[in-house]
Scaffold this active site. Sequence first.
Site, PDB file in Angstrom:
ATOM      1  N   ASN A   1       0.825  -1.203   0.000  1.00 30.90           N
ATOM      2  CA  ASN A   1       0.000   0.000   0.000  1.00 30.90           C
ATOM      3  C   ASN A   1       0.860   1.254   0.000  1.00 30.90           C
ATOM      4  OD1 ASN A   1      -0.286   1.738   2.718  1.00 30.90           O
ATOM      5  ND2 ASN A   1       0.288  -0.374   3.257  1.00 30.90           N
ATOM      6  N   ALA A   2       0.316   2.284  -0.587  1.00 32.45           N
ATOM      7  CA  ALA A   2       0.904   3.628  -0.523  1.00 32.45           C
ATOM      8  C   ALA A   2      -0.269   4.598  -0.413  1.00 32.45           C
ATOM      9  CB  ALA A   2       1.756   3.923  -1.755  1.00 32.45           C
TER      10      ALA A   2
ATOM     11  N   LEU B   1      -0.549   8.455   4.061  1.00 33.63           N
ATOM     12  CA  LEU B   1      -0.992   9.019   5.345  1.00 33.63           C
ATOM     13  C   LEU B   1      -2.133  10.016   5.183  1.00 33.63           C
ATOM     14  CD1 LEU B   1       2.554   9.543   6.918  1.00 33.63           C
ATOM     15  CD2 LEU B   1       0.984   7.642   7.305  1.00 33.63           C
TER      16      LEU B   1
ATOM     17  N   CYS C   1       7.976   8.098   9.085  1.00 32.36           N
ATOM     18  CA  CYS C   1       7.751   9.042   7.998  1.00 32.36           C
ATOM     19  C   CYS C   1       8.957   9.974   7.861  1.00 32.36           C
ATOM     20  CB  CYS C   1       6.455   9.821   8.201  1.00 32.36           C
ATOM     21  SG  CYS C   1       6.181  10.434   9.858  1.00 32.36           S
TER      22      CYS C   1
ATOM     23  N   GLY D   1       1.335  -8.208   5.626  1.00 29.65           N
ATOM     24  CA  GLY D   1       0.756  -9.532   5.433  1.00 29.65           C
ATOM     25  C   GLY D   1       1.589 -10.605   6.105  1.00 29.65           C
TER      26      GLY D   1
ATOM     27  N   GLY E   1      -3.595  -5.974  11.270  1.00 24.94           N
ATOM     28  CA  GLY E   1      -3.894  -5.049  10.191  1.00 24.94           C
ATOM     29  C   GLY E   1      -4.401  -5.705   8.928  1.00 24.94           C
ATOM     30  N   THR E   2      -3.483  -6.190   8.101  1.00 24.49           N
ATOM     31  CA  THR E   2      -3.832  -6.711   6.776  1.00 24.49           C
ATOM     32  C   THR E   2      -4.871  -7.819   6.845  1.00 24.49           C
ATOM     33  OG1 THR E   2      -1.649  -6.132   5.923  1.00 24.49           O
ATOM     34  CG2 THR E   2      -2.888  -7.791   4.702  1.00 24.49           C
TER      35      THR E   2
END
Length: 309
Positions: A71-72, A75, A134, A221, A269-270
Amino acid sequence: MATSSLAVTAAGIEFQNPVLLAAGTAGYGKELAKVIALDALGGLITKAVSVAPRHGAPAPRVAEFDGGMINAVGLANPGMEEVRRDHLPWLAENVRRARVLVNVVGNQVEEFGSVVSTLDDSPGVAGYELNVSCPNVKAGGMEFGADPRSLTEVVTRARSATKKPIFVKLSPTLQDIGATARTARDAGADGISVVNTLPGLVINTETRRPVLGFGTGGVSGGGLLPVGVLATHKVSKAVDLPVIGVGGIAKATDIIQYVIAGASLVAVGTAVMQQPRLAGKLVKDLEHWCRDNGVGSLNQLRGSLRWEA
């Protein structure tokens, strides 16, 4: 309500169980409220919050591949004022037992403290997670967590803005993640989250272009599980702080691995993005595992890794 075998106290916060929703996967709670019983979980970590709204990366932002997800998102978020006005009040009203940690990001060191200061009087906020993976735009794009001076200033400014617990989320690409955790601790961090995503590139072989609009992205993942478990072990050996283990969790025994490595909490998460009701199932499966294996409390397992030389 979770059984006492799963209850955890970390950084002074009482969690009814160790299962949290990871930042970026649960929005600000409301997005999942009709799908997941949020109050059955230990807590949730909100989507990132920055000083100003962020529009994020160009679409497509998320893609699956055989080993997981990349993912990108960039933010993307509405900014601290809208989060303070609209999202945190909803969480305070609708999430009573699960604990809420706010994920904080910034372009420069000053912004982390600004976000924490702005949100700190919001009801229902138990603590913060600082995303120091970041880039610092004032330091040529170097990650805050990769520069001890920047990391120290980020944590120090956030610490001066709140008395609530602060967790610092670290990247798996750090050269010495244990030393970075010590830097965060010495600056005032109450806990550490490990790990963030790994940088990667997935190519569409027909177009010969990246599958993501931004090009590169963060890989998550199942393949991230051993990376996160190792980082948890290293951090728990380096600092006497609670650790949130993040990466690759899809079943109860994955959580047990993290706990044995030294984690107090885990964030999923994933797998929850792929199976939205999985988090609640993980809590039940974890209860069953503890009962079947004669484990009265997760404290019995924490940091119990047997590593013969």
